[in-house]
Design a protein around this motif. Structure first.
Motif, PDB file in Angstrom:
ATOM      1  N   VAL A 140       0.859  -1.179   0.000  1.00 31.04           N
ATOM      2  CA  VAL A 140       0.000   0.000   0.000  1.00 31.04           C
ATOM      3  C   VAL A 140       0.898   1.232   0.000  1.00 31.04           C
ATOM      4  O   VAL A 140       1.969   1.232   0.611  1.00 31.04           O
ATOM      5  N   ALA A 141       0.471   2.256  -0.673  1.00 32.68           N
ATOM      6  CA  ALA A 141       1.240   3.501  -0.698  1.00 32.68           C
ATOM      7  C   ALA A 141       1.363   4.077   0.707  1.00 32.68           C
ATOM      8  O   ALA A 141       0.383   4.158   1.449  1.00 32.68           O
ATOM      9  N   GLY A 142       2.580   4.447   1.083  1.00 33.83           N
ATOM     10  CA  GLY A 142       2.839   5.109   2.353  1.00 33.83           C
ATOM     11  C   GLY A 142       3.746   6.283   2.065  1.00 33.83           C
ATOM     12  O   GLY A 142       3.451   7.118   1.202  1.00 33.83           O
ATOM     13  N   MET A 146       2.906   4.811  -4.776  1.00 35.12           N
ATOM     14  CA  MET A 146       2.763   3.775  -5.789  1.00 35.12           C
ATOM     15  C   MET A 146       2.733   4.431  -7.168  1.00 35.12           C
ATOM     16  O   MET A 146       2.127   5.481  -7.352  1.00 35.12           O
ATOM     17  N   PRO A 147       3.374   3.817  -8.161  1.00 32.31           N
ATOM     18  CA  PRO A 147       3.302   4.337  -9.522  1.00 32.31           C
ATOM     19  C   PRO A 147       1.861   4.299 -10.034  1.00 32.31           C
ATOM     20  O   PRO A 147       1.055   3.484  -9.567  1.00 32.31           O
ATOM     21  N   ALA A 154      -6.779  -1.158  -7.864  1.00 31.90           N
ATOM     22  CA  ALA A 154      -6.661  -1.572  -9.266  1.00 31.90           C
ATOM     23  C   ALA A 154      -6.135  -2.996  -9.370  1.00 31.90           C
ATOM     24  O   ALA A 154      -6.619  -3.801 -10.184  1.00 31.90           O
ATOM     25  N   LEU A 155      -5.144  -3.355  -8.550  1.00 27.97           N
ATOM     26  CA  LEU A 155      -4.592  -4.709  -8.588  1.00 27.97           C
ATOM     27  C   LEU A 155      -5.590  -5.729  -8.048  1.00 27.97           C
ATOM     28  O   LEU A 155      -5.691  -6.844  -8.555  1.00 27.97           O
ATOM     29  N   ALA A 156      -6.334  -5.344  -7.017  1.00 24.52           N
ATOM     30  CA  ALA A 156      -7.299  -6.259  -6.411  1.00 24.52           C
ATOM     31  C   ALA A 156      -8.441  -6.587  -7.350  1.00 24.52           C
ATOM     32  O   ALA A 156      -9.096  -7.624  -7.204  1.00 24.52           O
TER      33      ALA A 156
END
Length: 259
Positions: A140-142, A146-147, A154-156
């Motif tokens: 997860v973005a922290g 994330m690009p 989106a990946l899920a």
């Protein structure tokens, strides 16, 4: 002559899960720089007497590079011991670029990832015929963004196995993203803290709806792998699609079909 620097994956925590090659390099090392905040210090027990051993948890990238360069000037074998596999969520390329520029020889020895160790600890498989044949390793973005296009939601949406690193403190965001991608609230989730660490491993099973509360009850707030997958719990399913490789009706180059 200068020595060679080896980036060795220590595996998920159990010192016996390091590769044979990784252990052999540790036993021959003149200097070892290990990630003390993540790698169980027991992994350095393979070091020979007199070996220089330095914990890198308080060092910057520049300090680590300088240490490795200095060690390579004095020892034939230098090991940078990293958690899991050096190619996953580490600073491998950032560290090797200055070594290449300085003319120092280096190589990588892969290690067992915590994603695989977590599935093993829980007795789960990450792929199943006709269920999912894809595993996505992500986070997860922290503080690290994330690009574009790699957001968890989106990946899920692919409904494949997700091994989510470095995100246990953002478990609420994992829940939100999975639900937004269409996963059901009662979809199973697996969290494993310190997979394979002797005496410290914790395995928590839950659903998207309750996994955060269960992890809070177990005081899990760091060093944990989150796995969301349509394969979870398959050992208890009444039926499974049969693997073609071992099906009597399936021919391959080592066996002719018997039916």
């Amino acid at each position: 002559m200068t020595g060679k620097i080896w980036f060795v994956g220590a595996g998920p925590g159990d010192p016996e899960l390091i590769t044979v090659k990784g252990r052999r390099l540790l036993e021959a090392a003149g200097a070892i720089l290990f990630a003390g905040s993540l790698v169980d210090q027991a992994a350095t027990l393979y070091a020979p007497a007199g070996c220089e051993i330095r914990d890198s948890k308080d060092m910057t990238l520049e300090e680590m590079t300088a240490w490795l360069l200095d060690a390579a000037a004095r020892h034939a074998t230098v090991v940078r011991l990293q958690t899991g596999d050096p190619g996953l969520y580490g600073a491998l390329i950032e560290m090797t670029r200055p070594l290449t520029a300085a003319g120092i020889e280096w190589a990588v020895v892969p290690g067992v990832s915590s994603a695989l160790a977590s599935a093993a600890a829980a007795g789960e498989t990450l792929t199943l015929p006709e269920v999912t044949q894809t595993v996505i390793l992500t986070r997860v973005a922290g503080r690290t963004p994330m690009p574009p296009g790699e957001e968890l939601e989106a990946l899920a949406a692919h409904r494949t196995t997700l091994c989510i690193f470095l995100s246990i403190t953002l478990l609420h965001e994992v829940q939100r993203a999975l639900l937004a991608a269409g996963w059901a609230e009662d979809a199973p989730i697996l969290v494993v803290q310190k997979a394979s660490w002797p005496g410290e491993e914790k395995i928590v099973r839950g659903t998207i709806a309750d996994i955060k509360k269960k992890c809070q009850a177990e005081k899990i707030a760091a060093q944990a792998m989150i796995i969301a997958s349509p394969t979870l719990g398959a050992a208890d399913w009444p039926e499974l699609a049969r693997s073609k490789l071992y099906d009597p009706s399936f021919s391959h180059r080592f066996r002719r079909a018997s039916e």
